[in-house]
Design a protein around this motif. Structure first.
Motif, PDB file in Angstrom:
ATOM      1  N   THR A   6       0.857  -1.180   0.000  1.00 47.29           N
ATOM      2  CA  THR A   6       0.000   0.000   0.000  1.00 47.29           C
ATOM      3  C   THR A   6       0.893   1.230   0.000  1.00 47.29           C
ATOM      4  N   ARG A   8       1.120   5.549  -0.255  1.00 47.20           N
ATOM      5  CA  ARG A   8       0.472   6.865  -0.193  1.00 47.20           C
ATOM      6  C   ARG A   8       1.236   7.749  -1.162  1.00 47.20           C
ATOM      7  N   GLN A  39      -6.903  14.020   2.816  1.00 48.22           N
ATOM      8  CA  GLN A  39      -6.987  12.621   3.198  1.00 48.22           C
ATOM      9  C   GLN A  39      -6.454  11.778   2.049  1.00 48.22           C
ATOM     10  N   THR A  41      -7.038   8.689  -0.157  1.00 47.97           N
ATOM     11  CA  THR A  41      -8.112   7.779  -0.549  1.00 47.97           C
ATOM     12  C   THR A  41      -7.781   7.177  -1.907  1.00 47.97           C
ATOM     13  N   GLU A  42      -8.445   6.080  -2.248  1.00 49.55           N
ATOM     14  CA  GLU A  42      -8.249   5.477  -3.567  1.00 49.55           C
ATOM     15  C   GLU A  42      -8.712   6.412  -4.674  1.00 49.55           C
ATOM     16  N   GLU A  43      -9.809   7.121  -4.434  1.00 50.00           N
ATOM     17  CA  GLU A  43     -10.357   8.032  -5.442  1.00 50.00           C
ATOM     18  C   GLU A  43      -9.525   9.300  -5.572  1.00 50.00           C
ATOM     19  N   THR A  45      -7.957  12.778  -3.180  1.00 50.85           N
ATOM     20  CA  THR A  45      -8.495  13.983  -2.568  1.00 50.85           C
ATOM     21  C   THR A  45      -7.755  15.175  -3.146  1.00 50.85           C
ATOM     22  N   TYR A  59      -3.507  10.143  -2.839  1.00 47.17           N
ATOM     23  CA  TYR A  59      -4.036   8.838  -3.229  1.00 47.17           C
ATOM     24  C   TYR A  59      -3.482   7.723  -2.362  1.00 47.17           C
ATOM     25  N   VAL A  60      -4.287   6.676  -2.193  1.00 46.10           N
ATOM     26  CA  VAL A  60      -3.828   5.399  -1.689  1.00 46.10           C
ATOM     27  C   VAL A  60      -3.802   4.482  -2.908  1.00 46.10           C
TER      28      VAL A  60
END
Length: 117
Positions: A6, A8, A39, A41-43, A45, A59-60
């Motif tokens: 994972t 970031r 934040q 997030t997959e989508e 921010t 992004y994640v």
């Protein structure tokens, strides 16, 4: 296929060639994209301020660890370009910084090791 890691990823850029409509839309939504919106997030921010000079996406990204940071950066950059194009927003060159969350060492301050009094 290797282990999934994972990541970031922060994708940074500069607004370029914004239309009056795009500028007006960004300014109307600026409260939703300030510091409080930061934040991962997959989508993704999107964050920016009223100056409308710089922006960033957070992004994640889950990716094969064998592909490394470069693949995570490429995936996040592609997501950012797609999001900006979908909104009709112009931008300059994008830059990425990547953190592999699975290899990141966490330093717990104030914790004592085994046997410490």
């Amino acid at each position: 296929m290797g282990t999934q890691h994972t990541y970031r990823v922060i994708v940074r850029g500069t607004w370029e060639g914004l239309t009056d409509e795009g500028r007006d839309r960004l300014l109307a939504e600026v409260e939703q994209h300030g510091l409080a919106a930061m934040q991962f997030t997959e989508e993704g921010t999107l964050t920016y301020d009223t100056v409308l000079k710089h922006f960033s996406f957070r992004y994640v990204v889950a990716s094969d660890s064998a592909d490394g940071d470069e693949m995570a950066a490429a995936i996040a950059e592609d997501r950012a370009e797609t999001a900006l194009a979908a909104r009709g927003l112009g931008h300059g060159e994008l830059r990425c910084s990547v953190t592999d969350m699975d290899t990141m060492k966490i330093n717990y301050k104030g914790r004592r090791g085994p046997g410490a009094a």
